[in-house]
Design an enzyme around this catalytic site. Sequence first.
Site, mmCIF file in Angstrom:
data_model
loop_
_atom_site.group_PDB
_atom_site.id
_atom_site.type_symbol
_atom_site.label_atom_id
_atom_site.label_comp_id
_atom_site.label_asym_id
_atom_site.label_seq_id
_atom_site.Cartn_x
_atom_site.Cartn_y
_atom_site.Cartn_z
ATOM 1 N N THR A 39 -34.228 54.151 28.223
ATOM 2 C CA THR A 39 -35.429 54.675 28.868
ATOM 3 C C THR A 39 -35.544 54.253 30.324
ATOM 4 O O THR A 39 -36.412 54.745 31.040
ATOM 5 C CB THR A 39 -36.701 54.230 28.112
ATOM 6 O OG1 THR A 39 -36.759 52.799 28.091
ATOM 7 C CG2 THR A 39 -36.710 54.777 26.691
ATOM 8 N N GLY A 64 -29.129 52.300 31.318
ATOM 9 C CA GLY A 64 -29.128 53.145 30.134
ATOM 10 C C GLY A 64 -29.617 54.546 30.419
ATOM 11 O O GLY A 64 -29.042 55.541 29.943
ATOM 12 N N TYR A 115 -27.207 34.150 28.521
ATOM 13 C CA TYR A 115 -26.892 35.555 28.759
ATOM 14 C C TYR A 115 -25.391 35.746 28.945
ATOM 15 O O TYR A 115 -24.775 36.618 28.318
ATOM 16 C CB TYR A 115 -27.642 36.052 29.997
ATOM 17 C CG TYR A 115 -27.220 37.425 30.459
ATOM 18 C CD1 TYR A 115 -27.623 38.565 29.774
ATOM 19 C CD2 TYR A 115 -26.418 37.590 31.591
ATOM 20 C CE1 TYR A 115 -27.240 39.825 30.190
ATOM 21 C CE2 TYR A 115 -26.032 38.847 32.018
ATOM 22 C CZ TYR A 115 -26.445 39.966 31.316
ATOM 23 O OH TYR A 115 -26.053 41.220 31.730
#
Length: 261
Positions: free
Chosen positions: A18, A22, A151
């Site tokens: 969204t 992506g 991460y």
Amino acid sequence: MALTLDLTGRTALVTGSTQGIGRAIAATLAQAGARVAVNGRRPQVVQQVVAELEGDLIAAPGDVTTEDGAAAVLDAVGHVDILVNNLGIFGATPALEITDDDWRRYFEVNVLSAVRLIRATLPGMTAAGWGRVLTIASDSAVVIPAEMIHYGTSKTALLAVTRGFAKEAAGTGVTVNSVIAGPTHTGGVEDFVYELVDRELPWEQAQREFMRVHRPQSLLQRLIEPEEIAQMVAYLASPLASATTGGALRVDGGYVDSILP
């Protein structure tokens, strides 16, 4: 023979699509002719993005970090020819302050959600004799950032996951690859940059300061635009990349100081 990047007749699922990288991937795959499933946790936002982008797009809302959510997303999509595991979280935390719960959350979201979807879609691809699995990794997988080692570690794990599933798909007509994205200009990254530099600085100056201090290895010397990542994904998703599998391909602006991919 003309070289055409044509995905007509293929269905792609892009997780976390969204916004940011992506969304750019979803838009680019749709422009190449694919039927693209847009995914996010909030149905209203997913529907809005589907309405805003051009091409054959469908809404596939759901939280793929849970088994039930992933099942709901796959039910909405049907057969998946192209899986793009883009969903990921990141944030700066001093190494000694990363809690057990933080480590688990990063593994659940960044690694296990991808494993779950590959496990669910790969059998259908291999049965059909064609498919593409793509995982969006990061330069942080190779150059572990001191400010967010949880991460970086999760992205390193994704490289291993991708290579392993490529071996599982050997000889089937399905390719499995990672895309190592470098520092990319998204809304989330703007927030991240301002965690590390003076919030009073205008964005262009803040970006330059971030790259100078925190990413000095970059040969591009600027943040990458999401569309530049998406173009690599579209190539790897296409028939043009039929001999590329098990790889970790860099769109990092030369950030990783290595002559190997």
